[in-house]
Design a protein around this motif. Structure first.
Motif, PDB file in Angstrom:
ATOM      1  N   HIS A 192       0.786  -1.227   0.000  1.00 30.48           N
ATOM      2  CA  HIS A 192       0.000   0.000   0.000  1.00 30.48           C
ATOM      3  C   HIS A 192       0.821   1.283   0.000  1.00 30.48           C
ATOM      4  N   LEU A 193       2.126   1.172   0.166  1.00 31.81           N
ATOM      5  CA  LEU A 193       2.982   2.358   0.141  1.00 31.81           C
ATOM      6  C   LEU A 193       4.161   2.096  -0.783  1.00 31.81           C
ATOM      7  N   THR A 194       4.337   2.925  -1.779  1.00 38.62           N
ATOM      8  CA  THR A 194       5.483   2.781  -2.674  1.00 38.62           C
ATOM      9  C   THR A 194       6.063   4.149  -2.950  1.00 38.62           C
ATOM     10  N   SER A 195       7.320   4.180  -3.364  1.00 36.22           N
ATOM     11  CA  SER A 195       7.967   5.456  -3.681  1.00 36.22           C
ATOM     12  C   SER A 195       7.366   6.096  -4.927  1.00 36.22           C
ATOM     13  N   HIS A 196       6.635   5.288  -5.718  1.00 41.10           N
ATOM     14  CA  HIS A 196       6.021   5.830  -6.936  1.00 41.10           C
ATOM     15  C   HIS A 196       4.740   6.598  -6.631  1.00 41.10           C
ATOM     16  N   ASP A 197       4.191   6.390  -5.443  1.00 41.99           N
ATOM     17  CA  ASP A 197       2.939   7.055  -5.086  1.00 41.99           C
ATOM     18  C   ASP A 197       3.029   7.508  -3.627  1.00 41.99           C
ATOM     19  N   PRO A 198       3.835   8.547  -3.343  1.00 35.76           N
ATOM     20  CA  PRO A 198       4.096   8.942  -1.962  1.00 35.76           C
ATOM     21  C   PRO A 198       2.885   9.461  -1.205  1.00 35.76           C
ATOM     22  N   GLU A 199       1.821   9.830  -1.907  1.00 33.15           N
ATOM     23  CA  GLU A 199       0.629  10.337  -1.234  1.00 33.15           C
ATOM     24  C   GLU A 199      -0.315   9.223  -0.789  1.00 33.15           C
ATOM     25  N   LYS A 200      -0.052   8.013  -1.257  1.00 34.44           N
ATOM     26  CA  LYS A 200      -0.932   6.897  -0.934  1.00 34.44           C
ATOM     27  C   LYS A 200      -0.734   6.470   0.512  1.00 34.44           C
ATOM     28  N   LYS A 201      -1.816   6.166   1.198  1.00 35.99           N
ATOM     29  CA  LYS A 201      -1.733   5.759   2.596  1.00 35.99           C
ATOM     30  C   LYS A 201      -2.460   4.430   2.803  1.00 35.99           C
ATOM     31  N   VAL A 202      -2.052   3.732   3.861  1.00 37.77           N
ATOM     32  CA  VAL A 202      -2.739   2.498   4.211  1.00 37.77           C
ATOM     33  C   VAL A 202      -4.152   2.849   4.665  1.00 37.77           C
ATOM     34  N   PRO A 203      -5.175   2.257   4.068  1.00 37.12           N
ATOM     35  CA  PRO A 203      -6.553   2.571   4.451  1.00 37.12           C
ATOM     36  C   PRO A 203      -6.812   2.263   5.923  1.00 37.12           C
ATOM     37  N   ALA A 204      -7.634   3.096   6.571  1.00 38.99           N
ATOM     38  CA  ALA A 204      -7.959   2.887   7.985  1.00 38.99           C
ATOM     39  C   ALA A 204      -8.635   1.540   8.196  1.00 38.99           C
ATOM     40  N   ALA A 205      -9.446   1.111   7.221  1.00 39.11           N
ATOM     41  CA  ALA A 205     -10.145  -0.164   7.338  1.00 39.11           C
ATOM     42  C   ALA A 205      -9.154  -1.323   7.374  1.00 39.11           C
ATOM     43  N   LEU A 206      -8.035  -1.177   6.673  1.00 39.18           N
ATOM     44  CA  LEU A 206      -7.031  -2.234   6.651  1.00 39.18           C
ATOM     45  C   LEU A 206      -6.356  -2.360   8.022  1.00 39.18           C
ATOM     46  N   ILE A 207      -6.052  -1.220   8.634  1.00 41.82           N
ATOM     47  CA  ILE A 207      -5.452  -1.235   9.969  1.00 41.82           C
ATOM     48  C   ILE A 207      -6.425  -1.832  10.974  1.00 41.82           C
ATOM     49  N   LYS A 208      -7.701  -1.517  10.813  1.00 45.24           N
ATOM     50  CA  LYS A 208      -8.723  -2.084  11.688  1.00 45.24           C
ATOM     51  C   LYS A 208      -8.780  -3.599  11.542  1.00 45.24           C
ATOM     52  N   THR A 209      -8.668  -4.090  10.317  1.00 40.93           N
ATOM     53  CA  THR A 209      -8.678  -5.533  10.076  1.00 40.93           C
ATOM     54  C   THR A 209      -7.442  -6.193  10.673  1.00 40.93           C
ATOM     55  N   TYR A 210      -6.302  -5.525  10.544  1.00 40.94           N
ATOM     56  CA  TYR A 210      -5.057  -6.058  11.113  1.00 40.94           C
ATOM     57  C   TYR A 210      -5.193  -6.195  12.626  1.00 40.94           C
ATOM     58  N   ARG A 211      -5.736  -5.172  13.274  1.00 40.23           N
ATOM     59  CA  ARG A 211      -5.898  -5.241  14.724  1.00 40.23           C
ATOM     60  C   ARG A 211      -6.865  -6.359  15.104  1.00 40.23           C
ATOM     61  N   LYS A 212      -7.946  -6.485  14.370  1.00 38.97           N
ATOM     62  CA  LYS A 212      -8.911  -7.549  14.652  1.00 38.97           C
ATOM     63  C   LYS A 212      -8.251  -8.923  14.526  1.00 38.97           C
ATOM     64  N   PHE A 213      -7.423  -9.065  13.506  1.00 37.01           N
ATOM     65  CA  PHE A 213      -6.725 -10.328  13.255  1.00 37.01           C
ATOM     66  C   PHE A 213      -5.786 -10.682  14.411  1.00 37.01           C
ATOM     67  N   ILE A 214      -4.981  -9.709  14.863  1.00 34.62           N
ATOM     68  CA  ILE A 214      -4.034 -10.036  15.920  1.00 34.62           C
ATOM     69  C   ILE A 214      -4.729 -10.213  17.268  1.00 34.62           C
ATOM     70  N   GLU A 215      -5.801  -9.464  17.516  1.00 35.86           N
ATOM     71  CA  GLU A 215      -6.527  -9.644  18.776  1.00 35.86           C
ATOM     72  C   GLU A 215      -7.129 -11.038  18.867  1.00 35.86           C
ATOM     73  N   LYS A 216      -7.683 -11.521  17.763  1.00 35.26           N
ATOM     74  CA  LYS A 216      -8.263 -12.871  17.760  1.00 35.26           C
ATOM     75  C   LYS A 216      -7.170 -13.932  17.831  1.00 35.26           C
ATOM     76  N   GLY A 217      -6.073 -13.689  17.134  1.00 35.01           N
ATOM     77  CA  GLY A 217      -5.041 -14.719  17.048  1.00 35.01           C
ATOM     78  C   GLY A 217      -4.092 -14.759  18.225  1.00 35.01           C
ATOM     79  N   LEU A 218      -3.967 -13.654  18.966  1.00 38.66           N
ATOM     80  CA  LEU A 218      -2.987 -13.602  20.040  1.00 38.66           C
ATOM     81  C   LEU A 218      -3.590 -13.645  21.433  1.00 38.66           C
ATOM     82  N   ALA A 219      -4.883 -13.767  21.526  1.00 40.77           N
ATOM     83  CA  ALA A 219      -5.530 -13.712  22.842  1.00 40.77           C
ATOM     84  C   ALA A 219      -6.062 -15.063  23.306  1.00 40.77           C
ATOM     85  N   GLY A 220      -5.597 -16.159  22.712  1.00 40.71           N
ATOM     86  CA  GLY A 220      -6.111 -17.481  23.078  1.00 40.71           C
ATOM     87  C   GLY A 220      -5.505 -18.026  24.342  1.00 40.71           C
ATOM     88  N   GLU A 221      -5.978 -19.217  24.739  1.00 43.68           N
ATOM     89  CA  GLU A 221      -5.453 -19.889  25.916  1.00 43.68           C
ATOM     90  C   GLU A 221      -4.129 -20.561  25.572  1.00 43.68           C
TER      91      GLU A 221
END
Length: 227
Positions: A192-221
């Motif tokens: 999502h970030l390249t030197s060819h498109d310096p104005e491009k940013k990681v979408p907020a929804a993607l960061i939200k999905t990443y957090r959801k993924f790690i919370e589910k995957g790292l909070a087990g017994e």
């Protein structure tokens, strides 16, 4: 007479020594400033042309310095390349640390850290090429950078575990866990970030999905380990 303090003038030797110390300090500051100027110029030139075409002439010209100045600070072009990635890698990690101050809790810190890296990469788009070509063109620098990032990530995970988080993982698993998280984040940045498109940013929804993924995957017994 009583009550009168007579101050003796410093000896000529002491005055000379003081002036010498001031001159040495000023010289050291200038050296550090020019060296940093040279490294910043080199990083930007590598970002534009790649390591192989980042000539001494291009680096010094971009820095506004005489070409001969280069060798007062670096023994060779490769010697400079071997310092670039670790130097700016630490700058990125420091940006993350500052952005994370006052935040508590593993998942909040992980999310803020990810956003801080995004901000650094948007502001310094040359970092991608500096990182991605280093494995071939500056392998010593690449190894130092990745060792430092992994070491700090493992330390972060250990603190979280000691604080009662990450209960699903034993301490000996944290090295592998750090590598998995670093790889996941790196691929997200790369996509999502390249030197060819310096104005491009990681979408907020993607960061939200990443957090959801790690919370589910790292909070087990804690699972029973096989012998």
């Amino acid at each position: 007479m009583k009550g009168i303090t007579v101050k003796l003038a410093p000896s000529p030797e002491r005055r000379v020594r003081k002036l010498s110390d001031v001159a040495l300090q000023a010289r050291a500051q200038k050296t550090a400033r020019v060296r940093e100027q040279m490294m910043t110029s080199a990083a930007r030139v590598v970002g534009e042309y790649g390591y192989r075409d980042a000539s001494v002439q291009r680096i010094t010209a971009a820095a506004g310095l005489a070409q001969g100045t280069f060798y007062l600070y670096f023994a060779s072009r490769q010697a400079l390349f071997d310092e670039l990635l670790p130097h700016f890698g630490l700058a990125m990690l420091e940006a993350v640390r500052v952005r994370s101050e006052g935040t508590h809790g593993f998942f909040d810190l992980e999310e803020i850290g990810m956003k801080a890296v995004v901000e650094y990469l948007v502001e310094n788009p040359w970092f991608w090429r500096l990182l991605n070509e280093a494995e071939v063109e500056a392998p010593l620098a690449w190894q130092r950078h990745h060792d430092e990032v992994t070491r700090r990530y493992v330390r972060f995970l250990k603190r979280a575990r000691l604080g009662g988080e990450l209960k699903g993982y034993s301490e000996k698993e944290l090295g592998t866990l750090a590598q998995l998280l670093i790889a996941a984040r790196d691929y997200i940045y790369r996509s999502h970030l390249t030197s060819h498109d310096p104005e491009k940013k990681v979408p907020a929804a993607l960061i939200k999905t990443y957090r959801k993924f790690i919370e589910k995957g790292l909070a087990g017994e804690v699972s029973r380990e096989r012998p």
